[in-house]
Scaffold this active site. Sequence first.
Site, PDB file in Angstrom:
ATOM      1  N   GLY A  13       0.808  -1.208   0.000  1.00 61.85           N
ATOM      2  CA  GLY A  13       0.000   0.000   0.000  1.00 61.85           C
ATOM      3  C   GLY A  13       0.841   1.257   0.000  1.00 61.85           C
ATOM      4  N   GLY A  14       2.164   1.103   0.012  1.00 63.11           N
ATOM      5  CA  GLY A  14       3.068   2.245  -0.056  1.00 63.11           C
ATOM      6  C   GLY A  14       3.527   2.503  -1.482  1.00 63.11           C
ATOM      7  CB  VAL A  15       5.109   5.471  -3.043  1.00 57.80           C
ATOM      8  CG1 VAL A  15       6.358   5.671  -2.196  1.00 57.80           C
ATOM      9  CG2 VAL A  15       5.341   5.947  -4.469  1.00 57.80           C
ATOM     10  CG  ASP A  16       9.459   2.793  -1.758  1.00 61.83           C
ATOM     11  OD1 ASP A  16       9.627   3.697  -2.597  1.00 61.83           O
ATOM     12  OD2 ASP A  16       9.845   2.887  -0.577  1.00 61.83           O
ATOM     13  CB  SER A  17       5.280  -2.379  -2.553  1.00 59.11           C
ATOM     14  OG  SER A  17       4.140  -1.717  -2.037  1.00 59.11           O
ATOM     15  CG  MET A  36       2.430 -10.393   3.251  1.00 65.81           C
ATOM     16  SD  MET A  36       4.249 -10.520   3.388  1.00 65.81           S
ATOM     17  CE  MET A  36       4.764  -9.188   2.276  1.00 65.81           C
ATOM     18  CB  CYS A 101      10.133  -8.156   9.791  1.00 70.38           C
ATOM     19  SG  CYS A 101       8.478  -8.012   9.132  1.00 70.38           S
ATOM     20  N   GLY A 125       9.432  -3.916  -2.749  1.00 72.67           N
ATOM     21  CA  GLY A 125       9.839  -2.542  -3.014  1.00 72.67           C
ATOM     22  C   GLY A 125      11.088  -2.134  -2.267  1.00 72.67           C
ATOM     23  CB  CYS A 197       8.733  -4.609  10.921  1.00 72.45           C
ATOM     24  SG  CYS A 197       8.411  -5.627   9.485  1.00 72.45           S
TER      25      CYS A 197
END
Length: 381
Positions: A13-17, A36, A101, A125, A197
């Site tokens: 849900g973040g920009v990198d992934s 996840m 993690c 990401g 994490c």
Amino acid sequence: MTKRLRVVVGLSGGVDSSVAAWLLKEQGHDVVGVFMKNWEDDDSEEYCTSRVDLVDAAAVADVIGIDLDAVNFAREYRERVFAHFLADYRAGRTPNPDVLCNSEIKFAAFLEHARTLGADRIATGHYARVRNAGSRVELLKAVDHGKDQSYFLHRLTQAQLAPVMFPLGDLHKRDVRALARRVGIPTWAKKDSTGICFIGERPFRDFLARYLPRTPGPIVTAAGRVVGEHMGLAYYTLGQRQGLRIGGVKSAQDGAWFVAGKDLAGNRLVVVQGHAHPALHRREVDAFDAHWIAGAPPTLPARLAAKTRYRMPDAPCTLTRDGMRLHAVFVAPQWAPTPGQYLVVYDGETCLGGAVIAAPNVEKDDSSAPLNVARMAAAAR
């Protein structure tokens, strides 16, 4: 032409992934996103944003045109990561849950799940790179050294790295955000996560107090003078400045107070004044539970580079083996190497692996525990 692969991407849900998934789809791969969920104890939107993140991941998947699978690894996270997290704090160490993690969830449980979806490869990401070196896979730093995350990936194995793709390894963060905005990825402006994490950003002491009892005790100087009271040694880390509640005791010439050590037997927190205090610096660092990405250690002794904190630059050192431990002697003293954190070893751009930083060996000193800070300071010179 790139061979078309079925790539399962960890979509947070973040920009990198999000950009990682978009890049793989643009390359012609059959991309599937997996979200996840790994924390359930207090799954509220105030601190743990998994509901919001899932909505964002679904929006990204819709824009990119890929399927999204949601999977719950809360049990695995509690057993493989969080249990160790608490055990380290009980032992007076400061763990880094992001490292476990990665090795236990993102590149273990996630990898197993991806294979049930028919994955040829998996992707995340992370800012890092992989390189085939004959029969081995090497982990390299990202091109953007300011965002490089190889430190957090140093405990991965050959089996975990072999199927991994890091689409962002050759990009700079600023370019990732610009690309996301240009192609209409809805998370392009989303703030990066900086919390624990999968647990999120929250008042850390209150969170830890739910699992570990508060055991107050004295805060003492290197000379043994009591200057305050701590809430429990588990709530503090070496090099910590904020939250000591002894600011009024400092003098203008000596500066702010920093945590320099923990006397576990006496339940005393040792503090010194000034960021440059020699007790906060160590030239020699011992570490245990070594892990080597190649499956075997490099030939030791060796002149390599290592870092004791994620945000610190690599520092040249001589690495040797001392029984079951690693022993690093740095050219220049390192600031506040912290038990429970990681000594991560590099040979140029290649991350070789690392080990858990051990507490300074002060138990053989005949003087009282607070005075052992002087011994620590001598070791830094």
